[in-house]
Structures are given as C-alpha cells and as structure tokens.
Design an enzyme around this catalytic site. Structure first.
Site, PDB file in Angstrom:
ATOM      1  N   ASP A  24       0.834  -1.205   0.000  1.00  0.00           N
ATOM      2  CA  ASP A  24       0.000   0.000   0.000  1.00  0.00           C
ATOM      3  C   ASP A  24       0.872   1.260   0.000  1.00  0.00           C
ATOM      4  O   ASP A  24       1.919   1.300   0.634  1.00  0.00           O
ATOM      5  CB  ASP A  24      -0.896  -0.012   1.241  1.00  0.00           C
ATOM      6  N   GLY A  25       0.406   2.264  -0.732  1.00  0.00           N
ATOM      7  CA  GLY A  25       1.049   3.573  -0.657  1.00  0.00           C
ATOM      8  C   GLY A  25       1.700   4.069  -1.930  1.00  0.00           C
ATOM      9  O   GLY A  25       2.323   5.136  -1.922  1.00  0.00           O
ATOM     10  N   ARG A  28       0.053   7.512  -2.959  1.00  0.00           N
ATOM     11  CA  ARG A  28       0.396   8.577  -2.017  1.00  0.00           C
ATOM     12  C   ARG A  28       1.870   8.952  -2.117  1.00  0.00           C
ATOM     13  O   ARG A  28       2.239  10.117  -1.957  1.00  0.00           O
ATOM     14  CB  ARG A  28       0.054   8.134  -0.592  1.00  0.00           C
ATOM     15  N   TRP A  29       2.714   7.970  -2.384  1.00  0.00           N
ATOM     16  CA  TRP A  29       4.141   8.227  -2.564  1.00  0.00           C
ATOM     17  C   TRP A  29       4.346   9.201  -3.731  1.00  0.00           C
ATOM     18  O   TRP A  29       5.119  10.165  -3.626  1.00  0.00           O
ATOM     19  CB  TRP A  29       4.876   6.924  -2.828  1.00  0.00           C
ATOM     20  N   HIS A  41       3.278   3.623  -8.894  1.00  0.00           N
ATOM     21  CA  HIS A  41       3.127   2.192  -9.148  1.00  0.00           C
ATOM     22  C   HIS A  41       4.370   1.618  -9.829  1.00  0.00           C
ATOM     23  O   HIS A  41       4.769   0.483  -9.553  1.00  0.00           O
ATOM     24  CB  HIS A  41       1.890   1.937  -9.999  1.00  0.00           C
ATOM     25  N   GLU A  71     -11.734  -4.898  -5.578  1.00  0.00           N
ATOM     26  CA  GLU A  71     -12.322  -3.567  -5.367  1.00  0.00           C
ATOM     27  C   GLU A  71     -11.570  -2.464  -6.116  1.00  0.00           C
ATOM     28  O   GLU A  71     -12.095  -1.354  -6.271  1.00  0.00           O
ATOM     29  CB  GLU A  71     -12.348  -3.235  -3.874  1.00  0.00           C
ATOM     30  N   TRP A  73     -11.056  -2.093  -9.140  1.00  0.00           N
ATOM     31  CA  TRP A  73     -11.676  -1.700 -10.400  1.00  0.00           C
ATOM     32  C   TRP A  73     -12.440  -0.388 -10.258  1.00  0.00           C
ATOM     33  O   TRP A  73     -12.751   0.265 -11.258  1.00  0.00           O
ATOM     34  CB  TRP A  73     -12.634  -2.790 -10.888  1.00  0.00           C
ATOM     35  N   ARG A  75     -11.344   2.287  -9.037  1.00  0.00           N
ATOM     36  CA  ARG A  75     -10.449   3.435  -9.170  1.00  0.00           C
ATOM     37  C   ARG A  75     -10.679   4.120 -10.529  1.00  0.00           C
ATOM     38  O   ARG A  75     -11.322   3.538 -11.418  1.00  0.00           O
ATOM     39  CB  ARG A  75      -8.991   2.984  -9.061  1.00  0.00           C
ATOM     40  N   LEU A 135      11.153 -20.687  -4.466  1.00  0.00           N
ATOM     41  CA  LEU A 135      10.128 -19.817  -3.900  1.00  0.00           C
ATOM     42  C   LEU A 135       8.797 -19.971  -4.626  1.00  0.00           C
ATOM     43  O   LEU A 135       8.746 -19.987  -5.855  1.00  0.00           O
ATOM     44  CB  LEU A 135      10.580 -18.354  -4.002  1.00  0.00           C
ATOM     45  N   ARG A 192       1.741  -5.042   6.141  1.00  0.00           N
ATOM     46  CA  ARG A 192       1.041  -3.997   5.394  1.00  0.00           C
ATOM     47  C   ARG A 192       1.824  -2.708   5.504  1.00  0.00           C
ATOM     48  O   ARG A 192       2.152  -2.253   6.595  1.00  0.00           O
ATOM     49  CB  ARG A 192      -0.385  -3.770   5.904  1.00  0.00           C
ATOM     50  N   VAL A 199      -7.077  -5.481   6.779  1.00  0.00           N
ATOM     51  CA  VAL A 199      -6.640  -6.565   5.895  1.00  0.00           C
ATOM     52  C   VAL A 199      -7.209  -6.429   4.490  1.00  0.00           C
ATOM     53  O   VAL A 199      -6.769  -7.134   3.572  1.00  0.00           O
ATOM     54  CB  VAL A 199      -6.996  -7.944   6.474  1.00  0.00           C
TER      55      VAL A 199
END
Length: 252
Positions: A24-25, A28-29, A41, A71, A73, A75, A135, A192, A199
C-alpha cells in the site's frame, strides 16, 4: 561465533514459511512528490523485484503479494488502464528471471476480467515456471478473500448436489483444498505498508492465526532492510495458536 551473528542466525531459523504483503502507498508516494500516481506504481514494481530477490536469496518458501484487489476496479479508469499496462509489461520483463531463479509463479484471483492478451501472458508465465521448486510466488490480482471462500463453497456445493459428497464430510482440510493457495502453508506473517491497519479482504481464510506487521513506510520505499526487520520481529514473537504455551511446530 560472534554473539551478534549467532543471534541473527537464531532469528532466521524462526522466520516465517509464508509471508503475505499488502503493498500500500504507491499513489500517495507519487502525490507527495508531485508526480502522477502511475509513477508511484512503477516505483512500487521495483520494490516488488527487491522483495522477491530477498525471498529467493534467503530461501523463503512462499510469498504472496496483493497487487490488485477486486475492489480496485472502482479506481479512475485511466489509473486502472495504466496499472494493467504496467502489469503486462512487468510480467513480460520479469518472468525469465523468475524462471532462472527457480521461482514457481502463479496468479491467484479471477483473471477472466483481464484482456485475452494479459490472460495468455499469465498462463505462459505459470506454465514456464510450474515445475520450479524454489520460492512459491503468488501474485493476487483481481483477488478478494470473500471471492476465494465463495469459490471454494460453490465447488463443494456442486459435489454435494451430484451426490459425490455428503455435507458432513466438509471440514477445514477439504475446504482448504479448493482455495487459491491450497498447496501452501497458511500465512505466518502479513505485512502492510502505508500506515493503514486493515486486511482489505485479503486471504481471509488463510490468516486465521497470522501475525501482523504494520509500517508507515509507503510501498515504493519498502526495501530489504525493512523486510528483514519485519521477519526478525516475527521471529521474536510467541505463537500459541490458542494454547497456553508457545509452540514452534507446524500445526497445519
């Protein structure tokens, strides 16, 4: 052996098997720097690369990253379109490197809403890496925890309807076998970034006994040092799983 090194080795021996991150962020960054949100992004994609490399180098078994929720979508259309373009580009650039590093890559989520071209690229990446045993990298895209549970319930209900399954036979193990992360351990640690404390409909079934680590750091600034700090913080916690004493064994 110097005490500090002994202490670090001891912590690493108690690192989680499965880490999930809500990244997240990004927007805002970018906004704080007076830039377009999509540039945040793009910077976030670099953080993804760094975190995956760290996980590979330290032999973490499973890593699940929340890239795009069901959710998201809602945006602005321009941002969603730019995100899909970035997803396509990043996937094309990174898949060969993932394969080279023995990473098994998969998308969890409903990919049917993506363009046919993106769906094909996802399937190609999964097929290329499906036999790798390093991994397990899970990217949650168009994913929601409630969707995951409903999908599992619908599959079980269909078996009941045709008489192949009795309702009384449904238990946690069977339910889990129809979820997106069915072949991987439950999430031990969820991280997070961005200063939020929720969450956000992520892996609701798989986080029943998850430890949480919240940080105010925005995702583009998240690096291997912060990641290691979160893993070490987890290693120092006592996990009881409802018991009165801590345990250090796999109870799954």
């Amino acid at each position: 052996m110097p005490y500090k090194k002994f202490q670090m080795d001891s912590l690493r021996s108690h690192w989680p098997r499965h880490v999930a991150i809500i990244m997240d962020g990004n927007g805002r960054w970018a906004e704080k720097k007076g830039k377009l949100r999509i540039l945040g992004h793009k910077e976030g994609a670099r953080s993804v690369r760094n975190v995956v490399n760290f996980a590979v180098n330290h032999r973490l078994p499973s890593l699940t990253l929340y890239a795009f929720s069901s959710e998201n979508w809602h945006r602005p259309e321009k941002e969603v379109t730019a995100l899909m373009r970035l997803f396509m580009q990043t996937l094309g650039n990174e898949v060969k490197n993932l394969h080279k590093n023995n990473v098994c890559f998969q998308i969890i989520g409903d990919i049917s809403r993506f363009t046919p071209r993106l769906q094909n690229r996802i399937r190609s990446a999964e097929e290329l890496t499906e036999n790798n045993n390093g991994l397990k990298l899970n990217i949650a895209a168009n994913y929601g925890g409630r969707w995951d549970i409903i999908k599992s319930v619908q599959s079980l209900a269909a078996l009941v309807k045709i008489g192949q399954l009795e309702p009384s036979q449904i238990n946690e193990e069977l339910m889990n076998s129809y979820l997106s992360l069915k072949e991987q351990p439950d999430v031990d640690l969820m991280i997070r970034t961005g200063g939020e404390y929720r969450v956000s409909n992520f892996l609701l079934w798989q986080i029943a006994y998850t430890e949480f680590y919240f940080t105010d750091v925005l995702w583009p600034d998240f690096d291997e040092f912060i990641f290691e700090s979160a893993l070490n913080a987890f290693a120092k916690r006592e996990r009881r799983f409802g018991r009165t004493v801590p345990i250090d064994v796999d109870i799954s």
